[in-house]
Design an enzyme around this catalytic site. Sequence first.
Site, PDB file in Angstrom:
ATOM      1  N   HIS A 449      -5.403   0.251   0.370  1.00  0.00           N
ATOM      2  CA  HIS A 449      -6.719  -0.135  -0.132  1.00  0.00           C
ATOM      3  C   HIS A 449      -6.664  -1.317  -1.105  1.00  0.00           C
ATOM      4  O   HIS A 449      -5.617  -1.663  -1.597  1.00  0.00           O
ATOM      5  CB  HIS A 449      -7.476   1.070  -0.718  1.00  0.00           C
ATOM      6  N   GLU A 450      -7.803  -1.923  -1.301  1.00  0.00           N
ATOM      7  CA  GLU A 450      -7.925  -3.159  -2.103  1.00  0.00           C
ATOM      8  C   GLU A 450      -7.049  -4.274  -1.542  1.00  0.00           C
ATOM      9  O   GLU A 450      -6.489  -5.074  -2.297  1.00  0.00           O
ATOM     10  CB  GLU A 450      -7.585  -2.894  -3.571  1.00  0.00           C
ATOM     11  N   GLY A 451      -6.961  -4.355  -0.231  1.00  0.00           N
ATOM     12  CA  GLY A 451      -6.145  -5.387   0.412  1.00  0.00           C
ATOM     13  C   GLY A 451      -4.784  -4.836   0.763  1.00  0.00           C
ATOM     14  O   GLY A 451      -4.010  -4.467  -0.122  1.00  0.00           O
TER      15      GLY A 451
END
Lengths: 599, 599
Positions: A449-451
Amino acid sequence: MPAPVLSRRDLDFLLYDWLDVESLTSRPRFAEHSRETFGAVLDVSADIATKHFATHNKKADAQEPRIGEDGRVEIIPEVKAALDLFSKAGLIAGGFDEAVGGMQLPVTVLRASMAWFQAANAGTSAYPFLTAANAGLLAAHGSDEQIATFVPAMLEGRFFGTMCLSEPQAGSSLADITTKAAPEDDGTYRLTGTKMWISGGDHELTENIVHLVLAKIPGGPAGVKGISLFIVPKYFVNADGTLGDRNDVALVGLNHKMGNRGTTNTLLNFGEGTHTPGGRAGAVGYLLGEPNKGLSYMFHMMNEARIGVGFLATALGYAGYQQSLEYARTRAQGRPLGAKDPQAPQVPLIEHTDVRRMLLAQKSYVEGALALGLYCSKLVDEQQTAADAESRSRAGLLLDVLTPIAKSWPSQWCLEANSLAIQVLGGYGYTREFDVEQYYRDNRLNPIHEGTHGIQGLDLLGRKVVMQGGAGLALLGETIGATVAKGLAAGGETAATAEQLHAAVTRVGETTAALWSTGDPALALANSTVYLEAVGHVVVAWMWLEQLLAVGERAGAFFDGKRAAARYFYRFELPRTGPQFDLLASLDRTTLDADPAGF
Amino acid sequence: MPAPVLSRRDLDFLLYDWLDVESLTSRPRFAEHSRETFGAVLDVSADIATKHFATHNKKADAQEPRIGEDGRVEIIPEVKAALDLFSKAGLIAGGFDEAVGGMQLPVTVLRASMAWFQAANAGTSAYPFLTAANAGLLAAHGSDEQIATFVPAMLEGRFFGTMCLSEPQAGSSLADITTKAAPEDDGTYRLTGTKMWISGGDHELTENIVHLVLAKIPGGPAGVKGISLFIVPKYFVNADGTLGDRNDVALVGLNHKMGNRGTTNTLLNFGEGTHTPGGRAGAVGYLLGEPNKGLSYMFHMMNEARIGVGFLATALGYAGYQQSLEYARTRAQGRPLGAKDPQAPQVPLIEHTDVRRMLLAQKSYVEGALALGLYCSKLVDEQQTAADAESRSRAGLLLDVLTPIAKSWPSQWCLEANSLAIQVLGGYGYTREFDVEQYYRDNRLNPIHEGTHGIQGLDLLGRKVVMQGGAGLALLGETIGATVAKGLAAGGETAATAEQLHAAVTRVGETTAALWSTGDPALALANSTVYLEAVGHVVVAWMWLEQLLAVGERAGAFFDGKRAAARYFYRFELPRTGPQFDLLASLDRTTLDADPAGF
């Protein structure tokens, strides 16, 4: 008495002996603070985290959120009880201005406080941290009315916040979102679309939920340039602060995850007509800031969120290290090599060299990662409060370069630490009787998550090290060079360590230049994940030299432990980067040229 | 249509093109077999595995075995249905003599058959494989009466078997088991003690359960030299084959694991008086073979079990690779680097270079591991059926050296493959909507059971490479050398690959000599896990050169895929061993000298 999930001794060493956060109190923003107030925040954080968050971590995993018969999300009651305590302690507002009820804590101290909660219970702690990020974005870009309507209620924990970016067909590719925001005559918008992976997207923990939603205004530019940001509350807020009708936001379903189960994660439909505000379908949204600037607003939050993911990964790794250390000290099993008498008592696991290897590896990962996270947090403080513009700008530039590493490195290596923690406990570690298997499952989210890891690599090699003509990379090299110089001056083993770091950082520069000398971005970036991993190891090696310098000549088991972990990192870990730089420098085309038909 | 869990194309390549298992049919034991009979076994295995094992894999994970109100173990009915089909197909008896109803299949083919079931459902497939191992041990060491009483019933799947080694205070340290076996006047023994981690320890899947139990006869030698092996049935078997009373074996509890949940795993009490055979407490056991030789009998089985763990890890890695490959080919997300038009359609994930990296890594791990497992299985066939004694002996020696690697390498790297499979799927891979998260959880067991990773390292460096004056290591070097010679003769990229392997295997020899030149076992073995990992990578690099040679000059996507995976392994993986050998050659003392107080 369970093992603590973090080490206050280590935090104090990093915050005071190394980063000298006490010196921040000379700045106007932190003038009301002192080492005592920082310590009080850390005390209360450790106390609430240990007594109210860690205690339901396993239960929240075993009994994940579910949709009840009335369509509401059911969450075990311990979560709300813990979060109410968290809110009452003022911790959601920890970093905010006093004017809105905040504590004006330095980010460095605030992150250390948050880490206690992340280590104690990743699932429960996500709600207020997401809310604080949401409120921060609102406070930065909202109108006075928007701020007054939502921010204080969020800082008090009466409303929680979400970030609605991804959609089922657009995970990492935000250019492809299709949620539509149609303008109304009254200046509001009506949103229609589906959002996926929304943490905290629905629950009954708070009176209201404030969604920040990326959507496209019809007729705007294609791709990411046409994305705007909207405030979409679950319930409308009346002028007097009371709650009104339901907005048209519907819970479609919950995602059932391998770990991190305590955080409800949802699929939401906006504007499908489940509710009909004003007598018709469409989720009412309020534009935040200017049209078509949504992604740039969101990116500011996402940079913070990346640091936050790094801390979460670190905290989980730390908690597993502590639990496996406790186990290795107390569990007797086997005898030293060469012990001949089978009737001699068994020895604690920590007496076995390979168990110490697994503990040293964990220690070098989690303490290295914690140092990196706090260093980046200090850069945020510098960026926001340093006295002169140049210092603020340099801090921001260095932070930009380090952010993808601060996100990805702990996600990779503190997950590995959790695997080693399981291994120290053996069969017991594989059971739900202990916590380490949950940490491992929880932590596996963080490279995603978050890239994803791959996206962080593209960010580092494709953007950060080339931006401003390579100024960021040059600054990183210069900053590490200053540490190397101090290390060389210290002599002895520290000087040898500094030489090793100097050689590694030289290779970073050479390799980066070789990659970009090709003039072919596809080739330069083909192995950007390998680049990310190699530079990450060099950066954490730097963090270990920094710690060695802070240790200095001091005697004692704590300091000897730091020396041993640094030695481990330089002998077992940093050398991994040699073959990685060789591969990168060779401009290898294996992955680039692999034919999809051949798999 | 879900992705297949294994590749028949790859299996056929490895079995026929590379290992030439068809040639085994010229040996008397396999004379009734042909490529057609082998193919039929693989067909039926793939068919039953796909239609009856894979189909309840997720359900068996979500609804793990529990103890019902009547104290019996409850398991979802699909497990028994699948196992009955497995038994009826004669697969438990696949490797056994025709005289006892077996198929006399070569081990190599049998392992390939088993891998289909392991890939489809790790939990359910464990029962019959454990039973076959148990029956094999009984057949090798039991009396005629013992064999007649238990073996046919096990091969028919009417009885299942267990191995009872560990105890709560003695996991890996079998010297410390305390289960006692007191002799009775009638030649039987009464066992009392507690056994931990017993897979299949209790259930209602079969009429009876045959426990093979390590215990100590009072007055015998201390430590491992005083361990004997006993047959302890759950129900007594009458002379006519009917079942009698319950023996005094009680289920204390089930272990609740992170993965591998389909296999019930138990804590058992022997002789606590829950049942009273003959009117008194004590579990009745029958000595298997001679007293005090229990561990040597068990070790034969454990060597097979280690290969089996390697296959399980490989199969889970393979299944994850296949699922992530299917996903990467069908899921559209993002655009190629440099694509400027945000309105162009999204491309399949496999078009992204970093996704191909993750697929190539998985392919190189799982196909390399499968090759290693089948190679070791062929060595078992050679050891058992080669025409001359020297060939049999050489095969046995090479197998001894490779066994710790065949266990540990897939456990480490096919777990990593499962992590990469999750990563390819991103957020979806982290949910229980797909299978890859379960494979990852299931696979995390494999570095632990049948000897932890650390124990395999001690076995390899402390025993296998030094036994018989280093004959095993010399034979490994010679055998790899023969492959290198063929590779050099092939020219081109294959010759360059062979040169790289030659350099690596030279370092294995030099490093081993340097370690043992110290005369200090504690120092030599301090980093034996690093040694295990480095030698493992060299061995799998050898497997890839072997595959390249089997590919030869043939054209086509399948062969190009093999070439790409081999290239990946030699460029991205084998170079990892450089720093590992450097560390080992430096006789590093970091882990040895680390002070427990410093953690």
